[in-house]
Design a protein around this motif. Structure first.
Motif, short mmCIF file in Angstrom:
data_model
loop_
_atom_site.label_atom_id
_atom_site.label_comp_id
_atom_site.label_asym_id
_atom_site.label_seq_id
_atom_site.Cartn_x
_atom_site.Cartn_y
_atom_site.Cartn_z
N UNK A 39 -16.59 -9.80 2.41
CA UNK A 39 -15.97 -8.74 3.19
C UNK A 39 -17.00 -7.94 3.98
N UNK A 40 -16.51 -7.28 5.02
CA UNK A 40 -17.39 -6.47 5.86
C UNK A 40 -18.06 -5.34 5.06
N UNK A 41 -17.34 -4.61 4.19
CA UNK A 41 -18.02 -3.57 3.41
C UNK A 41 -19.15 -4.14 2.54
N UNK A 42 -18.94 -5.33 1.98
CA UNK A 42 -19.99 -5.95 1.17
C UNK A 42 -21.20 -6.30 2.02
N UNK A 43 -20.95 -6.84 3.21
CA UNK A 43 -22.05 -7.15 4.13
C UNK A 43 -22.81 -5.88 4.48
N UNK A 44 -22.07 -4.81 4.79
CA UNK A 44 -22.69 -3.54 5.15
C UNK A 44 -23.55 -3.00 4.02
N UNK A 45 -23.06 -3.14 2.78
CA UNK A 45 -23.83 -2.67 1.62
C UNK A 45 -25.13 -3.45 1.47
#
Length: 312
Positions: A39-45
């Motif tokens: 997911x995008x939030x995981x990538x961002x983290x």
């Protein structure tokens, strides 16, 4: 100001660098979701953790879009080199074992993965019987980039329609396609008798071409034709033909199912046609790789009956 020192890199940092590289290659976080399957939030983290670990901002993201900072561009360049060196190290160590192992990257052009003349299924079966520990990464790529990918060690082996020869590549000829001009059922030339189709009629008809710089034989065929549209992939080219507005060169075997269904027809076969070879390419000066060498030898064995005089 306290001077920052990076220190030792571990598996977590390598994973974060791979994610960072994927984000850059995809042009942003959203586009990388599909590539990475996270997911995008995981990538961002992960990117935020990497920036914290490196003590620098790597990229800008927001309404203005995705872009690299100056530091990010340097880290991206170094990441590419690091991951390539790790891959070379892994392949070198795997080559020391009793049987081939490691990652083997293969690229295929357009319809070749399902073309029975390529015998890809037979090649995979025989190869895996001898090298079950090899991880295969197989992609369909645009022909214009596959030569560069092989020369840059980003792909080990590619199967392409032959259209030019590079000094740094080895070639294994597989088979030859005969290409004729085709039109769709709704095209004015579909029901016109062959005896009434002239060079002038063909040259004035709207042609869909591959969008590549062709080799000499193809160039002479196209020189005086009306290049009205371009499409590299056969499937999209066939869709344009079936609209009834275009003609196009196609390999005889690719067009055959549509001809049998009455959707396409070969025209002006005595006026214009050309032969196009299909070849396997690999880099001449590549690092030793037992998996690659075995795969190439498997291809040579299975295609031992290929014609000895390719149209190159």
């Amino acid at each position: 100001m306290t001077k920052f020192a990076l220190g030792q890199l571990g598996d977590i940092e390598i994973k974060q660098l791979k994610i960072f590289k994927a984000v850059v290659d995809c042009g942003g976080f959203s586009a990388a979701e599909t590539e990475l399957n996270i997911s995008r939030p995981t990538i961002s983290n992960h990117i935020a953790a990497l920036e914290s670990r490196l003590d620098m901002t790597l990229c800008k993201r927001g309404r203005a879009g995705f872009s690299l900072t100056e530091e990010g561009a340097v880290v991206y360049q170094q990441t590419n080199q690091l991951l390539e060196q790790l891959n070379q190290f892994r392949n070198t160590i795997n080559n020391l074992g009793s049987s081939p192992a490691g990652l083997l990257k293969i690229a295929l052009s357009d319809t070749f993965s399902t073309d029975p003349r390529c015998k890809v299924t037979e090649i995979f079966r025989q190869f895996y019987q001898q090298a079950p520990d090899v991880e295969l990464k197989v992609e369909v790529e645009h022909m214009t980039v596959m030569e560069k990918l092989v020369l840059n060690n980003e792909v080990d082996i590619a199967i392409i329609p032959y259209h030019r020869q590079f000094e740094g590549l080895d070639y294994i000829h597989l088979f030859t396609d005969v290409n004729y001009i085709y039109c769709g059922h709704g095209h004015p030339l579909f029901n016109l008798p062959e005896t009434e189709i002239t060079d002038d009629i063909i040259n004035s008809s709207k042609l869909v071409h591959a969008g590549l710089k062709p080799h000499e034989e193809v160039y002479h065929q196209l020189a005086h034709m009306n290049l009205a549209a371009s499409s590299y992939h056969y499937e999209s080219r066939i869709s344009l033909l079936m609209s009834g507005f275009f003609i196009s060169f196609l390999p005889e075997q690719v067009a055959l199912p549509y001809v049998e269904r009455g959707q396409l027809k070969a025209i002006a076969t005595q006026l214009k046609s050309f032969r196009l070879g299909v070849a396997v390419i690999s880099k001449k000066s590549a690092q030793p790789n037992r998996a690659r060498d075995l795969f190439l030898e498997t291809i040579r064995t299975i295609h031992a009956d290929a014609e000895t005089a390719p149209p190159y």
